[in-house]
Design an enzyme around this catalytic site. Structure first.
Site, short mmCIF file in Angstrom:
data_model
loop_
_atom_site.label_atom_id
_atom_site.label_comp_id
_atom_site.label_asym_id
_atom_site.label_seq_id
_atom_site.Cartn_x
_atom_site.Cartn_y
_atom_site.Cartn_z
N LYS A 1 0.82 -1.22 0.00
CA LYS A 1 0.00 0.00 0.00
C LYS A 1 0.85 1.27 0.00
O LYS A 1 0.42 2.31 -0.48
CB LYS A 1 -0.95 -0.02 1.18
CG LYS A 1 -2.11 -0.99 0.97
CD LYS A 1 -3.30 -0.65 1.84
CE LYS A 1 -4.50 -1.49 1.44
NZ LYS A 1 -4.33 -2.88 1.85
N GLU B 1 -9.33 7.47 3.46
CA GLU B 1 -10.27 6.58 4.14
C GLU B 1 -9.52 5.32 4.53
O GLU B 1 -8.52 4.97 3.87
CB GLU B 1 -11.42 6.22 3.20
CG GLU B 1 -11.16 5.03 2.25
CD GLU B 1 -10.04 5.26 1.23
OE1 GLU B 1 -9.67 6.41 0.98
OE2 GLU B 1 -9.53 4.25 0.67
N SER C 1 1.65 -9.74 -1.03
CA SER C 1 1.35 -8.30 -0.95
C SER C 1 1.75 -7.69 0.37
O SER C 1 2.03 -6.50 0.45
CB SER C 1 -0.13 -8.07 -1.22
OG SER C 1 -0.93 -8.88 -0.37
C1 LIG Z 1 -5.13 -3.95 1.60
C2 LIG Z 1 -4.40 -5.18 1.33
C3 LIG Z 1 -4.79 -6.07 0.29
C4 LIG Z 1 -6.01 -5.87 -0.54
O1 LIG Z 1 -6.06 -4.72 -1.27
P1 LIG Z 1 -5.83 -4.69 -2.85
O2 LIG Z 1 -6.19 -3.28 -3.20
O3 LIG Z 1 -6.73 -5.68 -3.47
O4 LIG Z 1 -4.41 -4.99 -3.09
C5 LIG Z 1 -4.00 -7.18 0.05
N1 LIG Z 1 -2.91 -7.45 0.80
C6 LIG Z 1 -2.52 -6.63 1.80
C7 LIG Z 1 -1.31 -7.01 2.59
C8 LIG Z 1 -3.24 -5.48 2.11
O5 LIG Z 1 -2.85 -4.69 3.10
#
Ligand SMILES: *Cc1c(COP(=O)(O)O)cnc(C)c1O
Length: 420
Positions: free
Chosen positions: A88, A110, A378
Site C-alpha cells: 500500500k 479513508e 502483498s
Molecule cells: C489492503 C491489502 C490487500 C487488498 O487490497 P488490494 O487493493 O486488493 O491490493 C491485500 N494485501 C494486503 C497485505 C493489504 O494490506
C-alpha cells in the site's frame, strides 16, 4: 486494456460523482498526466521508492515449497518487505508526491482495517504533509493497533459515526471533506477503485511491482506460466499484472476471499460469488455484492483487506474479457497456506496474501517442472497476530490477554502519572 479509455474500462469505471467533485477529479487527472511525463517527478519518485520504501523488493525462489508440491517452480515476490510491511505504501507515496507537486499540503484518506491509513500516515510523515484519516467508529474500535500507529506517524484519525460506521461511511466522509476543501487538500484513495482517474493512478503507482517482476523473471530466464495475486479492491493485483495485460502470457490469476463458504454474506467474492451484480457505488461502475434492491450486502473474510463488497473497474472488465482469471480461497485454505509458507520458506504471508499462496498450492502440482509461477506476497503477516493467535493457540492467547489486562490495571497509576 492496460489503461482506461476516458475513465472507462469497457462498460466499467466512470466518474459517477456529485457536481462539486468533478473539478477536483478533473484537476487531479491533468496533474497526474503531466507528472507522469515529467522526468524530475519520476526521478524523485524512484529515489524515494529506493531509499524509503526499500525497492526493489526481492523475487524469492521457494525451493522447498517447489519440491514438496512437485510441479511448477514457485517464486514469491516479497512485497511485504516494503517499508510499513505491504504494497500500500507504493500508492500512498506516489499520491502524496503528486499532491505536493500540485501545491497541496493536506492529505485525507479513508481506511477500513487501517492498512491504507497507516501507509498514508507514514507517507505524509516522510513528506511533511498534514494527514487526516477517516475511519468508521466500528473499525476504530476493532483496529486499535493501527489507530495507534497512525497517530505515532502524526496523523489525525477521525471516527465516522454515520451509517454502518465502517469503510463505506469513511469513504463518504472523505469525499465530503474533499468537496469542501478541494484547493488545499488531496484525497489519497487506497485501492484501484473509486471514480476516474483513481483506478488509473493507483494502478500506475502499483505497477512498480509488475515492472520489477518482469525484469527479475527475464534475468533468470523463467518460463512464467502464471502470476497469482489476492484481490480486494485490486491494487496489488493490477499493479503486479499491469505490464503483462496486453500480452498473451502469462496467465493472470486473481484470488478473492472465499470466506467460510458460497452463501450470501459468507464471503467477499465479487466476481465468482452468487450475489455478484453490476452496479454503481461510490463513484464508479463495477461488480459488487448487492441485494435485489441494489444495496451493498454484508461480506465476510478472515482477512480485513479483502473484506469489501466492491472491486476495481479494470479488474471487473478484465475478468469479463477473460484476461484475468478469478478464483477464490476459503479462510481455512488461506490459514493453511500461511502455515505452509512460514514453515517451508521462512516467509510469513499476510492473511490477504495467503489467499494467493493457497491458489499456488493448488495450481503448482498440475504444471510441469519447467514452468514457473509467481505469487505476489502483498504484505507480511506480523500484523495478523490478532487473527492467527486466537485460531492457532486459543487457550494460550486468552491467558496472555488476561495477563496483559492485569498488568495494565496494575500499572495504571504509572501510566496516568506519565500523561500529566
Ligand atoms: C489492503 C491489502 C490487500 C487488498 O487490497 P488490494 O487493493 O486488493 O491490493 C491485500 N494485501 C494486503 C497485505 C493489504 O494490506
Amino acid at each position: 486494456m492496460s489503461q482506461s479509455n476516458n475513465g472507462f474500462f469497457n462498460e466499467f469505471g466512470g466518474k459517477y460523482v456529485a457536481e462539486v467533485l468533478r473539478r477536483p477529479l478533473d484537476e487531479l487527472e491533468v496533474a497526474f498526466n503531466e507528472a507522469m511525463k515529467d522526468s524530475a517527478f519520476l526521478e524523485e519518485l524512484s529515489t524515494i521508492q529506493r531509499d524509503y520504501i526499500g525497492r526493489e523488493t526481492p523475487l524469492l525462489y521457494a525451493k522447498t515449497a517447489t519440491e514438496i508440491l512437485g510441479g511448477a517452480q514457485i517464486y514469491i515476490k516479497l512485497e511485504g518487505l516494503a517499508n510499513t510491511g505491504a504494497h500500500k505504501i507504493n500508492n500512498a507515496i506516489g499520491q502524496c508526491l503528486l499532491a505536493k507537486r500540485m501545491g497541496k499540503k493536506r492529505i485525507i484518506a479513508e481506511t477500513g482495517a487501517g492498512q491504507h491509513g497507516v501507509a498514508t500516515a507514514a507517507a505524509c510523515a516522510k513528506l511533511g504533509l498534514d494527514c487526516t484519516v477517516y475511519m468508521g467508529e466500528v473499525d476504530v474500535r476493532r483496529q486499535q493497533p493501527n489507530v495507534s500507529t497512525m497517530e505515532l506517524y502524526g496523523a489525525k484519525v477521525k471516527a465516522v459515526t454515520s451509517g454502518s460506521r465502517t469503510l463505506k461511511d469513511a469513504v463518504n466522509e472523505a469525499m465530503r471533506d474533499w468537496a469542501a476543501n478541494p484547493d488545499t487538500t488531496h484525497y489519497c484513495l487506497g485501492s484501484a477503485l473509486g471514480p476516474a482517474p483513481f483506478p488509473d493512478i493507483v494502478r500506475e503507482f502499483q505497477s512498480v511491482i509488475g515492472k520489477e517482476v518482469k525484469k527479475q523473471a527475464a534475468e533468470r530466464n523463467l518460463d512464467v506460466e502464471a502470476l497469482i495475486a489476492c484481490c480486494g479492491g485490486g491494487s496489488n493485483s493490477i499493479g503486479f499484472f499491469s505490464p503483462f495485460i496486453d500480452e498473451k502470457n502469462p496467465r493472470l490469476i486473481a484470488v478473492e476471499a472465499g470466506g467460510i463458504g458460497p452463501g450470501v454474506g459468507e464471503n467477499a467474492s465479487r466476481m465468482t460469488g452468487n450475489a455478484s451484480r453490476d452496479g454503481i457505488m461510490q463513484g464508479y461502475k463495477s461488480r459488487f455484492l448487492l441485494d435485489e434492491d441494489g444495496q451493498a450486502l454484508p461480506t465476510r473474510s478472515i482477512s480485513a483487506g479483502l473484506d469489501y463488497c466492491g472491486i476495481g473497474p479494470q479488474l471487473a472488465a478484465l475478468g469479463r474479457t477473460g484476461r484475468i482469471e478469478f478464483t477464490s480461497a476459503l479462510d481455512s485454505e488461506a490459514l493453511d497456506a500461511m502455515k505452509f509458507f512460514a514453515k517451508n520458506e521462512g516467509v510469513l504471508f499476510a492473511m490477504e496474501s495467503s489467499h494467493a499462496g493457497a491458489e499456488a498450492i493448488k495450481l503448482a502440482p498440475k504444471l510441469p517442472k519447467d514452468k514457473a509461477i509467481i505469487i505476489n506476497m502483498s504484505g507480511r503477516g506480523d500484523k495478523d497476530i490478532f487473527i492467527t493467535c486466537p485460531v492457532f493457540r486459543p487457550d494460550e492467547w486468552k491467558q496472555f490477554l488476561v495477563a496483559e489486562l492485569e498488568r495494565l490495571e496494575a500499572n495504571k497509576d504509572i501510566h496516568d502519572a506519565k500523561k500529566m
